[in-house]
Design an enzyme around this catalytic site. Structure first.
Site, PDB file in Angstrom:
ATOM      1  N   HIS A 117      34.766  51.216  34.064  1.00  0.00           N
ATOM      2  CA  HIS A 117      34.969  50.946  32.354  1.00  0.00           C
ATOM      3  C   HIS A 117      36.381  51.745  31.854  1.00  0.00           C
ATOM      4  O   HIS A 117      36.206  52.799  32.331  1.00  0.00           O
ATOM      5  CB  HIS A 117      33.673  51.217  31.698  1.00  0.00           C
ATOM      6  CG  HIS A 117      33.108  52.639  31.576  1.00  0.00           C
ATOM      7  ND1 HIS A 117      32.484  53.041  32.566  1.00  0.00           N
ATOM      8  CD2 HIS A 117      33.342  53.481  30.820  1.00  0.00           C
ATOM      9  CE1 HIS A 117      32.135  54.404  32.473  1.00  0.00           C
ATOM     10  NE2 HIS A 117      32.652  54.720  31.263  1.00  0.00           N
ATOM     11  N   TYR A 168      57.074  36.161  27.787  1.00  0.00           N
ATOM     12  CA  TYR A 168      55.984  37.070  27.079  1.00  0.00           C
ATOM     13  C   TYR A 168      54.755  36.488  27.739  1.00  0.00           C
ATOM     14  O   TYR A 168      53.825  36.481  27.070  1.00  0.00           O
ATOM     15  CB  TYR A 168      56.244  37.082  25.750  1.00  0.00           C
ATOM     16  CG  TYR A 168      57.430  37.654  25.115  1.00  0.00           C
ATOM     17  CD1 TYR A 168      57.772  38.973  25.452  1.00  0.00           C
ATOM     18  CD2 TYR A 168      58.315  36.693  24.542  1.00  0.00           C
ATOM     19  CE1 TYR A 168      59.218  39.395  24.996  1.00  0.00           C
ATOM     20  CE2 TYR A 168      59.537  37.243  24.232  1.00  0.00           C
ATOM     21  CZ  TYR A 168      59.754  38.407  24.313  1.00  0.00           C
ATOM     22  OH  TYR A 168      61.174  38.891  23.994  1.00  0.00           O
ATOM     23  N   GLY A 169      54.519  36.143  28.939  1.00  0.00           N
ATOM     24  CA  GLY A 169      53.208  35.546  29.526  1.00  0.00           C
ATOM     25  C   GLY A 169      52.461  36.844  30.158  1.00  0.00           C
ATOM     26  O   GLY A 169      51.814  36.403  31.051  1.00  0.00           O
ATOM     27  N   ASN A 170      52.676  38.035  29.872  1.00  0.00           N
ATOM     28  CA  ASN A 170      52.017  39.304  30.296  1.00  0.00           C
ATOM     29  C   ASN A 170      50.717  39.416  29.391  1.00  0.00           C
ATOM     30  O   ASN A 170      50.898  39.437  28.215  1.00  0.00           O
ATOM     31  CB  ASN A 170      52.772  40.484  30.605  1.00  0.00           C
ATOM     32  CG  ASN A 170      53.986  40.225  31.145  1.00  0.00           C
ATOM     33  OD1 ASN A 170      54.014  39.582  32.272  1.00  0.00           O
ATOM     34  ND2 ASN A 170      55.355  40.339  30.574  1.00  0.00           N
TER      35      ASN A 170
END
Length: 140
Positions: free
Chosen positions: A22, A129-131
């Site tokens: 986590h 900006y596909g991250n």
């Protein structure tokens, strides 16, 4: 092959998802992201779209509920974002539960987070900006 595990999830990715604790973060990057020049382990998922991988992993992956679990890169000044990219990601992530808000941070802050990530998954995503960064939560 395992039952109920999407065939889009490679054995290497499944191992990484299981090893994350986590608070650990994982990046699902577009094909242009400079992952190999950063510290985390890199997993190749060439030819796959980020949204397809998100849809595949979300049944297995608990998002953090104590801190913003979803982060994307903000557009550089003078550039524009394609809202369709975030919409596809939100749709993929909302298959199990309502999708939390996605926060946007500047490019260099995103790179700093990526350098500290548990892993970076390079996909075949070609959207600008596909991250997206996912922070793992505590499994109930």
């Amino acid at each position: 092959m395992l039952k109920t595990i999407s065939p889009l999830i490679s054995p290497e990715l499944l191992k990484v998802l299981a090893e994350m604790g986590h608070g650990d973060e994982i990046i699902f990057s577009d094909a242009h992201f400079p992952a190999h020049s950063m510290e985390p382990q890199v997993i190749r998922a060439d030819g796959l779209l980020v949204s397809d991988l998100l849809q595949a992993i979300i049944p297995l992956f608990e998002l953090d509920s104590y801190a913003p679990p979803l982060v994307m890169m903000a557009a550089v000044e003078g550039d524009t974002l394609d809202p369709e990219v975030e919409r596809r990601y939100r749709n993929a992530l909302s298959l199990q539960a309502p999708c939390p808000d996605i926060i946007r941070i500047n490019r260099f802050a995103f790179y700093e987070r990526a350098q500290k990530a548990f892993a970076i998954v390079i996909t075949g995503e070609r959207a600008k900006y596909g991250n997206i960064l996912l922070k793992k939560g505590v499994t109930p």
